[in-house]
Design an enzyme around this catalytic site. Structure first.
Site, short mmCIF file in Angstrom:
data_model
loop_
_atom_site.label_atom_id
_atom_site.label_comp_id
_atom_site.label_asym_id
_atom_site.label_seq_id
_atom_site.Cartn_x
_atom_site.Cartn_y
_atom_site.Cartn_z
N GLU A 119 -12.73 7.85 27.40
CA GLU A 119 -14.16 7.98 27.67
C GLU A 119 -14.34 8.21 29.17
O GLU A 119 -13.89 7.40 29.99
CB GLU A 119 -14.89 6.69 27.25
CG GLU A 119 -16.39 6.80 27.49
CD GLU A 119 -17.13 5.50 27.19
OE1 GLU A 119 -16.75 4.45 27.74
OE2 GLU A 119 -18.08 5.54 26.40
N GLU A 145 -21.58 -3.51 21.13
CA GLU A 145 -21.83 -2.05 21.11
C GLU A 145 -21.04 -1.48 22.26
O GLU A 145 -21.41 -1.67 23.44
CB GLU A 145 -23.32 -1.78 21.23
CG GLU A 145 -24.09 -2.32 20.03
CD GLU A 145 -25.57 -1.98 20.02
OE1 GLU A 145 -26.10 -1.51 21.04
OE2 GLU A 145 -26.20 -2.20 18.97
N LYS A 154 -28.29 -10.81 31.29
CA LYS A 154 -27.53 -10.46 32.49
C LYS A 154 -27.54 -8.93 32.57
O LYS A 154 -26.76 -8.26 31.90
CB LYS A 154 -26.08 -10.97 32.36
CG LYS A 154 -25.42 -11.34 33.66
CD LYS A 154 -25.27 -10.22 34.67
CE LYS A 154 -24.03 -9.40 34.45
NZ LYS A 154 -24.00 -8.18 35.30
N CYS A 158 -23.68 6.62 25.70
CA CYS A 158 -22.52 6.25 24.90
C CYS A 158 -22.33 7.17 23.70
O CYS A 158 -21.24 7.30 23.17
CB CYS A 158 -22.66 4.81 24.43
SG CYS A 158 -24.12 4.57 23.40
P1 NAD Z 1 -19.38 -2.61 31.57
O1 NAD Z 1 -18.64 -3.10 30.38
O2 NAD Z 1 -18.62 -2.35 32.82
O3 NAD Z 1 -20.52 -3.64 32.00
C1 NAD Z 1 -21.52 -4.03 31.07
C2 NAD Z 1 -22.03 -5.40 31.47
O4 NAD Z 1 -20.98 -6.36 31.30
C3 NAD Z 1 -22.46 -5.51 32.93
O5 NAD Z 1 -23.63 -6.30 32.98
C4 NAD Z 1 -21.29 -6.23 33.58
O6 NAD Z 1 -21.63 -6.95 34.74
C5 NAD Z 1 -20.86 -7.17 32.47
N1 NAD Z 1 -19.47 -7.61 32.51
C6 NAD Z 1 -18.40 -6.95 32.99
N2 NAD Z 1 -17.27 -7.70 32.83
C7 NAD Z 1 -17.65 -8.85 32.24
C8 NAD Z 1 -16.96 -10.02 31.79
N3 NAD Z 1 -15.65 -10.14 31.93
N4 NAD Z 1 -17.67 -11.01 31.21
C9 NAD Z 1 -19.01 -10.89 31.04
N5 NAD Z 1 -19.73 -9.81 31.45
C10 NAD Z 1 -19.05 -8.80 32.03
O7 NAD Z 1 -20.15 -1.31 31.10
P2 NAD Z 1 -21.03 -0.32 31.98
O8 NAD Z 1 -20.11 0.40 32.91
O9 NAD Z 1 -22.18 -1.08 32.54
O10 NAD Z 1 -21.60 0.68 30.89
C11 NAD Z 1 -20.94 1.83 30.46
C12 NAD Z 1 -20.18 1.55 29.18
O11 NAD Z 1 -21.08 1.06 28.20
C13 NAD Z 1 -19.55 2.77 28.55
O12 NAD Z 1 -18.30 2.43 28.06
C14 NAD Z 1 -20.48 3.09 27.39
O13 NAD Z 1 -19.90 3.80 26.34
C15 NAD Z 1 -20.89 1.73 26.97
N6 NAD Z 1 -22.15 1.77 26.22
C16 NAD Z 1 -22.10 1.56 24.87
C17 NAD Z 1 -23.28 1.64 24.12
C18 NAD Z 1 -23.29 1.44 22.63
O14 NAD Z 1 -24.37 1.29 22.08
N7 NAD Z 1 -22.17 1.44 21.96
C19 NAD Z 1 -24.48 1.90 24.77
C20 NAD Z 1 -24.47 2.09 26.16
C21 NAD Z 1 -23.30 2.01 26.87
O1 6OD Z 2 -31.25 4.20 20.82
C1 6OD Z 2 -30.72 3.09 20.76
O2 6OD Z 2 -31.22 2.15 20.15
C2 6OD Z 2 -29.44 2.88 21.42
N1 6OD Z 2 -28.87 1.67 21.21
C3 6OD Z 2 -28.91 3.84 22.19
C4 6OD Z 2 -27.68 3.73 22.87
C5 6OD Z 2 -27.33 4.65 23.77
C6 6OD Z 2 -26.11 4.56 24.50
O3 6OD Z 2 -25.94 4.96 25.62
#
Ligand code: NAD
Ligand code: 6OD
Length: 484
Positions: free
Chosen positions: A388, A253, A177, A287
């Site tokens: 964040e 993550e 998804k 992130c």
């Molecule tokens: P988000 O949590 O809003 O959405 C991520 C995904 O989850 C989307 O596909 C969304 O449609 C889906 N989603 C939302 N609510 C849901 C639910 N209740 N059930 C199932 N699916 C659901 O995140 P975003 O805004 O797309 O991304 C930004 C966030 O992601 C930031 O907080 C960032 O720090 C985090 N992030 C973390 C990492 C990591 O590796 N730790 C990497 C990249 C991004």
């Molecule tokens: O480099 C990667 O494998 C990884 N998971 C990066 C995540 C970046 C977050 O925005």
């Protein structure tokens, strides 16, 4: 107008959900319509993935799977320009970033996990028995089954393949998804999967939103055997609650509010170059990015001034132009969130060292642009320093000694990543061991060896992916005990 469809059982199909608009963030213009998957489409995708577990895919040897994964990597590279264009149209990120990071890493993930699965071992224990003949225990590594892969929008192809590649390497099937903001590259990957000869049903893509929509239909589907998620912490909590029904494993993550620590013996040029990237790369939508910066008092003014100067060097404009170095935020909605923090900083009395507003860019007035921003002067309990933001911004605070730096860095509910800047590597090592974060970089940032453990502490996640750690999540070890 271009229509983006779901990819179920090897075919592109419309969903039973509504069509929704997909915009180009640089201009705000609608560039395609996406067909959302309803509950029955998600069910069809999960059923296809479940069937595929008993089909030709299950009968492939590891060597045959490896060959297919390498074909997928080659297929992405062969259509590099199409992936590049699709990723840029979805995210608005500059071509200089997408061509060096997103697309090559999307392909590399398949090769890296092909290498991993080729060399992974399991454990064996000989044991004594009263009759003296003994017994032999050995573990076999089995795929978990159907993996639900729920993805964010900031590095769409990179982060999706980071999960899909090891899941397939281990013999699972997947239902992906993608974020509603970035549906294109996951869909294009469906074509590559077919071209590579990946059997139908092994890779499926369902489009739509999160709660009460496609994401929730997927995470709560009882035939999904494990869920891997990257996104916000609160979404992670919802996914974990869904996964608890049926006691299914999750890998989460999540978000971060990552500190950077600059000691007064740091090499300033290397530090500013690294911080420039960690604070502003991908318009701060990484992130691992640095939104809290702690600088030892003796060099505070110098670092603050140089980082602010760096923030003013970025070139906005056409994301397809090699000279553009700063893209827009992902959406108008996200810009409202980021700008609300720019307002909070002002209202809280922050000193604005750079940026703080919205740039004016001729021809791109409808895009979701903001200026890279550097603040100082806010207390540690300000929401600007606690929450964040996920934008191109950072707040700088001075510290006096190592102990204070560690205390400030750890004063957060998150624990994803840290960067430490010092020429004293003993100190770098010592401090790294005391920071509550899954990933610490010393004198570098986002330098990735894909075999290493990746994941967060505290509210930044559960579990580790990367190298053998991914294989641990995407397989289940089963013990066989043979009486000799
Ligand atoms: P988000 O949590 O809003 O959405 C991520 C995904 O989850 C989307 O596909 C969304 O449609 C889906 N989603 C939302 N609510 C849901 C639910 N209740 N059930 C199932 N699916 C659901 O995140 P975003 O805004 O797309 O991304 C930004 C966030 O992601 C930031 O907080 C960032 O720090 C985090 N992030 C973390 C990492 C990591 O590796 N730790 C990497 C990249 C991004
Ligand atoms: O480099 C990667 O494998 C990884 N998971 C990066 C995540 C970046 C977050 O925005």
């Amino acid at each position: 107008m271009k229509r983006i469809q779901n990819f179920i059982n090897g075919r592109f199909v419309d969903g039973t959900g509504d069509l929704f608009e997909n915009r180009f963030p640089a201009t705000g213009e609608v560039q395609s319509l996406v067909s959302a998957a309803g509950e029955q489409d998600v069910d069809a995708a999960v059923s296809a993935a479940k069937r595929a577990l008993r089909g030709p895919w299950a009968r492939l040897s590891v060597q045959e799977r490896i060959a297919l994964l390498r074909k997928v990597a080659d297929g992405i590279n062969a259509r590099f320009d199409e992936f590049l264009r699709a990723e840029i149209m979805d995210t608005g990120k500059p071509v200089s970033i997408a061509s060096h990071i997103d697309i090559p890493r999307g392909a590399a993930n398949f090769n890296v996990f092909a290498d991993q699965i080729a060399s992974v071992a399991t454990e064996a224990f000989e044991m004594a028995t009263p009759d003296g003949a003994g017994a032999l225990n050995y573990a076999i590594r089995m795929p978990r089954g159907v993996i639900g892969v729920v993805c964010p929008w900031n590095l769409p192809l990179l982060l999706m393949t980071w999960k899909v590649a090891p899941a397939l390497a281990c013999g699972n099937t997947v239902v992906v998804k993608p974020s509603e903001e970035t549906p294109a590259t996951a869909t294009l990957l469906g074509e590559v999967m077919n071209e590579a000869g990946i059997p139908e049903g092994v890779y499926n893509v369902v489009h739509g939103f999160g709660g009460g929509s496609t994401g929730e239909f997927l995470s709560s589907h009882p035939d999904v055997d494990a869920i891997t998620f990257t996104g916000e912490t609160t979404t992670g909590e919802a996914i974990m609650a869904a996964a608890s029904r049926g006691v299914r494993p999750v890998s989460l993550e999540l978000g971060g509010k990552n500190p950077g620590i600059v000691f007064d013996d740091a090499d300033i040029d290397i530090t500013i170059e690294g911080l420039g990237r960690s604070c502003f790369a991908n318009t701060g939508q990484v992130c691992l990015g640095t939104e809290r910066l702690y600088v030892q008092r003796g060099i505070f003014d110098q670092v603050a001034e140089k980082l602010a100067a760096r923030a003013r060097t970025y070139a906005y404009g056409d994301p397809f132009d090699q000279k553009t170095t700063m893209g827009p935020l992902i959406s108008e909605e996200h810009r409202r969130k980021v700008l609300s923090y720019y307002e909070k900083a002002k209202a809280g009395g922050a000193e604005i060292l750079a940026g703080g507003g919205v740039p004016s860019i001729q021809g791109y007035e409808g895009g979701s642009w903001v200026e890279p921003t550097v603040w100082t002067g806010l207390p540690e309990d300000s929401p600007v320093v606690r929450d964040e933001i996920f934008g191109p911004c950072t707040h700088i605070t001075p510290f006096d000694d190592e102990e204070e730096a560690i205390q400030l860095a750890n004063n957060s509910p998150y624990g994803l990543a840290t960067s430490i800047w010092t020429t004293n590597l003993s100190r770098g090592h010592r401090v790294a061991g005391q920071i509550d974060a899954g990933i610490t970089w010393v004198n570098c940032w986002f330098l990735r060896d894909l075999r290493t453990a990746f994941g967060g502490s505290k509210r930044s996640g559960i579990g580790r992916e990367g190298g053998v750690h991914s294989l641990e999540f995407y397989t289940e070890l089963r013990n066989v005990c043979v009486k000799l």
